[in-house]
Design an enzyme around this catalytic site. Structure first.
Site, PDB file in Angstrom:
ATOM      1  N   MET A   1       0.816  -1.204  -0.022  1.00  0.00           N
ATOM      2  CA  MET A   1       0.095  -0.081   0.276  1.00  0.00           C
ATOM      3  C   MET A   1       0.910   1.407  -0.054  1.00  0.00           C
ATOM      4  O   MET A   1       0.495   2.259   0.417  1.00  0.00           O
ATOM      5  CB  MET A   1      -1.012  -0.148   1.101  1.00  0.00           C
TER       6      MET A   1
ATOM      7  N   GLY B   1      10.940  -2.599   5.305  1.00  0.00           N
ATOM      8  CA  GLY B   1      10.240  -4.005   5.512  1.00  0.00           C
ATOM      9  C   GLY B   1       9.706  -4.466   4.218  1.00  0.00           C
ATOM     10  O   GLY B   1      10.160  -5.669   3.773  1.00  0.00           O
ATOM     11  N   HIS B   2       9.128  -3.564   3.336  1.00  0.00           N
ATOM     12  CA  HIS B   2       8.839  -3.747   1.957  1.00  0.00           C
ATOM     13  C   HIS B   2       9.895  -4.142   1.230  1.00  0.00           C
ATOM     14  O   HIS B   2       9.696  -4.919   0.380  1.00  0.00           O
ATOM     15  CB  HIS B   2       8.019  -2.369   1.509  1.00  0.00           C
TER      16      HIS B   2
ATOM     17  N   VAL C   1      10.925  -7.352   9.546  1.00  0.00           N
ATOM     18  CA  VAL C   1      11.900  -6.309   9.398  1.00  0.00           C
ATOM     19  C   VAL C   1      11.696  -5.152  10.690  1.00  0.00           C
ATOM     20  O   VAL C   1      10.610  -4.433  10.588  1.00  0.00           O
ATOM     21  CB  VAL C   1      12.476  -5.400   8.232  1.00  0.00           C
TER      22      VAL C   1
ATOM     23  N   SER D   1       4.250   1.463   7.827  1.00  0.00           N
ATOM     24  CA  SER D   1       3.864   2.803   7.244  1.00  0.00           C
ATOM     25  C   SER D   1       3.275   3.635   8.268  1.00  0.00           C
ATOM     26  O   SER D   1       3.398   4.901   8.188  1.00  0.00           O
ATOM     27  CB  SER D   1       3.167   2.655   5.971  1.00  0.00           C
TER      28      SER D   1
ATOM     29  N   ALA E   1       4.181   4.182   0.944  1.00  0.00           N
ATOM     30  CA  ALA E   1       4.832   4.491   2.000  1.00  0.00           C
ATOM     31  C   ALA E   1       5.626   3.611   2.393  1.00  0.00           C
ATOM     32  O   ALA E   1       5.772   3.123   3.585  1.00  0.00           O
ATOM     33  CB  ALA E   1       3.878   4.821   2.990  1.00  0.00           C
TER      34      ALA E   1
HETATM   35  P1  AMP Z   1       1.316  -2.958   3.309  1.00  0.00           P
HETATM   36  O1  AMP Z   1       1.950  -1.943   2.443  1.00  0.00           O
HETATM   37  O2  AMP Z   1       1.315  -2.584   4.999  1.00  0.00           O
HETATM   38  O3  AMP Z   1       0.302  -3.538   3.115  1.00  0.00           O
HETATM   39  O4  AMP Z   1       2.580  -3.985   3.441  1.00  0.00           O
HETATM   40  C1  AMP Z   1       2.813  -4.714   2.254  1.00  0.00           C
HETATM   41  C2  AMP Z   1       3.563  -5.946   2.258  1.00  0.00           C
HETATM   42  O5  AMP Z   1       4.623  -5.507   3.292  1.00  0.00           O
HETATM   43  C3  AMP Z   1       2.604  -6.979   3.283  1.00  0.00           C
HETATM   44  O6  AMP Z   1       2.989  -8.082   2.847  1.00  0.00           O
HETATM   45  C4  AMP Z   1       3.408  -6.767   4.617  1.00  0.00           C
HETATM   46  O7  AMP Z   1       3.268  -7.633   5.515  1.00  0.00           O
HETATM   47  C5  AMP Z   1       4.867  -6.433   4.516  1.00  0.00           C
HETATM   48  N1  AMP Z   1       5.516  -5.633   5.456  1.00  0.00           N
HETATM   49  C6  AMP Z   1       5.008  -4.331   5.925  1.00  0.00           C
HETATM   50  N2  AMP Z   1       5.917  -4.214   6.947  1.00  0.00           N
HETATM   51  C7  AMP Z   1       6.830  -5.208   7.066  1.00  0.00           C
HETATM   52  C8  AMP Z   1       7.889  -5.405   7.867  1.00  0.00           C
HETATM   53  N3  AMP Z   1       8.457  -4.720   8.932  1.00  0.00           N
HETATM   54  N4  AMP Z   1       8.655  -6.501   7.745  1.00  0.00           N
HETATM   55  C9  AMP Z   1       8.150  -7.542   6.653  1.00  0.00           C
HETATM   56  N5  AMP Z   1       7.328  -7.296   5.877  1.00  0.00           N
HETATM   57  C10 AMP Z   1       6.689  -6.206   6.283  1.00  0.00           C
END
Ligand code: AMP
Length: 282
Positions: free
Chosen positions: A30, A36-37, A176, A186, A32
């Site tokens: 999503m 981690g991403h 991460v 984010s 930002a």
């Molecule tokens: P989001 O943008 O929050 O929907 O996350 C997109 C992807 O990145 C999802 O599969 C999350 O689980 C992964 N993600 C977000 N934060 C982390 C993190 N700190 N460590 C590992 N994966 C992450």
């Protein structure tokens, strides 16, 4: 790196890769973006000839419209970061492209979707299944990458894939963390200075509970985490549950599973943060 906003254009580009026998990996996000991403993106680049990252704030998975409104959006920075790590294609559609009409599909995501996030965020996982399935149909990746930070989400996506059978292999990638232990998210950028100072206590408490669990029951360990965190100013734990890491069902006794995982959602002021820990209790 190509920046694409339309599904038709995306399919055209990806067909060329497929015609050349090249493998395609997908990282749904999503935006930002943070490290981690990026760990998902790097893994995707390593495993595949073509890495597609989608950046789309999916309205159907937000049960809290205020959260949707305030969700950080940084498309320029996201594209620059993705280009710097070697991503092949960024797919960054408008809402109308993904939802030209209302998506009324209801997925049967099984019992893994009913607990924890499923209970406190009604409709959330169905919205996740709507967008991830649309991305699977648009990209037709060989593999798709998901972070263990959203531990329950991975189980739910596996349940969705069992239902729609696109043949996409689901790969999970470890969490991460910031240097102080806070799981990267984010939403962290919305924390005030004092909230940000306290937020690492989530991981600190989960880590302490790892040893505590060795000579305490599941219930005592659960209460230890909830009570410790609720004492911190502005913290309000929504749930802490210790579950079987495969079925996501709550356990009462450590011996019920080989893989006990504690999952937390806590408010830190207005911001809702999640994290998890895998226990090793013999
Ligand atoms: P989001 O943008 O929050 O929907 O996350 C997109 C992807 O990145 C999802 O599969 C999350 O689980 C992964 N993600 C977000 N934060 C982390 C993190 N700190 N460590 C590992 N994966 C992450």
């Amino acid at each position: 790196m190509k920046i694409v906003a339309k599904i038709a254009e995306l399919k055209e580009i990806l067909n060329e890769y497929r015609d050349q026998g090249k493998s395609i990996g997908l990282v749904p996000t999503m935006g930002a973006l943070h490290q981690g991403h990026i760990s998902l993106v790097k893994r995707c680049i390593q495993d595949n000839d073509c890495c597609v990252v989608s950046v789309f704030v999916n309205p159907t998975q937000f049960n809290d419209k205020n959260d949707l409104k305030h969700y950080p959006r940084t498309p320029k920075e996201d594209c620059a970061l993705l280009e710097s790590v070697g991503c092949s294609i960024v797919f960054i559609p408008e809402v109308e492209e993904m939802y030209p009409e209302e998506d009324n599909r209801i997925f049967d995501l099984g019992s893994a979707a009913e607990v924890m996030e499923g209970r406190f965020r009604p409709g959330h996982f169905n919205g996740v299944a709507q967008i991830v399935s649309k991305l699977f149909y648009a990209v037709e990746p060989n593999k798709a990458y998901f972070g263990e930070k959203d531990f329950q989400q991975i189980a739910v996506i596996r349940a969705m894939e069992r239902q729609i059978k696109t043949g996409v292999e689901i790969i999970d990638v470890p969490i991460v963390r910031e240097d102080d232990g806070l799981a990267m998210s984010s939403r962290n950028r919305r924390l005030t200075e004092s909230q940000r100072k306290n937020a690492p206590k989530i991981w600190e408490t989960l880590s302490k509970s790892y040893n505590f669990a060795k000579d305490h029951s599941v219930e005592e360990t659960t209460n230890f985490v909830i009570d410790t965190l609720n004492k911190i100013p502005e913290f309000k734990v929504e749930y802490y549950e210790i579950v079987d890491g495969d079925t996501l069902q709550p356990i009462k006794d450590w011996i019920e599973t080989k893989r006990p995982v504690g999952c937390i959602a806590t408010f830190c002021g207005e911001i809702r943060l999640i994290d998890n820990i895998t226990y090793s209790v013999k």
